[in-house]
Motif scaffolding. Structure first.
Motif, short mmCIF file in Angstrom:
data_model
loop_
_atom_site.label_atom_id
_atom_site.label_comp_id
_atom_site.label_asym_id
_atom_site.label_seq_id
_atom_site.Cartn_x
_atom_site.Cartn_y
_atom_site.Cartn_z
N UNK A 19 6.60 17.99 -0.30
CA UNK A 19 5.50 17.58 -1.35
C UNK A 19 6.37 17.54 -2.65
N UNK A 20 6.86 18.59 -2.92
CA UNK A 20 7.89 18.30 -4.13
C UNK A 20 8.72 17.31 -4.42
N UNK A 21 9.52 17.00 -3.21
CA UNK A 21 10.65 15.95 -3.23
C UNK A 21 9.61 14.70 -3.36
N UNK A 22 8.58 14.34 -2.67
CA UNK A 22 7.84 13.09 -2.87
C UNK A 22 7.38 13.25 -4.40
N UNK B 142 7.80 10.43 -9.54
CA UNK B 142 8.05 10.47 -10.83
C UNK B 142 9.31 9.62 -11.54
N UNK B 143 10.17 9.55 -10.56
CA UNK B 143 11.54 8.90 -10.76
C UNK B 143 11.16 7.47 -10.76
N UNK B 144 10.39 6.93 -9.67
CA UNK B 144 9.96 5.48 -9.69
C UNK B 144 9.04 5.21 -10.71
N UNK B 145 8.15 6.12 -11.11
CA UNK B 145 7.27 5.44 -12.32
C UNK B 145 8.30 5.41 -13.50
N UNK B 146 8.97 6.37 -13.77
CA UNK B 146 9.96 6.18 -14.91
C UNK B 146 10.78 5.19 -14.90
N UNK B 147 11.31 4.62 -13.94
CA UNK B 147 12.17 3.52 -13.61
C UNK B 147 11.34 2.24 -13.97
#
Length: 105
Positions: free
Chosen positions: A60-63, A68-73
């Motif tokens: 869950x944490x890794x997901x 968050x990284x994908x949304x930021x990108x």
């Protein structure tokens, strides 16, 4: 001595002879080889449940971090696309102004 009537009966075996007293002689009973039993093992079910819960929590944490990284990108790419469009418009306007300036209008 014992009498033939007192002899132990083996209904499932055929006698192989008689003693001097008249008692039947039976063959040595053949027993099947003992089946080795596997040793009992205690399985730490609580440990398995705990590791499973920690695994789910880690996933869950890794997901969440990956999302968050994908949304930021994706936001960065949208900003980059808007900057490219704005720069293109700016370059076209400046080129038009430069041509008008060269013609002396």
């Amino acid at each position: 001595m014992s009498h033939p009537e007192q002899a132990q009966r083996h209904d499932h075996l055929e006698p192989i002879g008689m003693t001097a007293n008249g008692q039947p002689i039976y063959p040595w009973p053949v027993t099947p080889a003992p089946v080795p039993q596997a040793p009992l093992r205690a399985y730490p079910i609580g440990t398995y449940i705990g590791v499973g819960c920690l695994g789910v929590l880690a996933l869950a944490v890794v997901g969440t971090v990956i999302v968050a990284i994908v949304i930021g990108l994706s936001i960065a790419l949208v900003v980059l696309a808007l900057a490219v469009v704005a720069l293109t418009i700016c370059v076209l306007v400046l080129r038009s102004m430069w041509r008008d300036y060269q013609k002396g209008l």
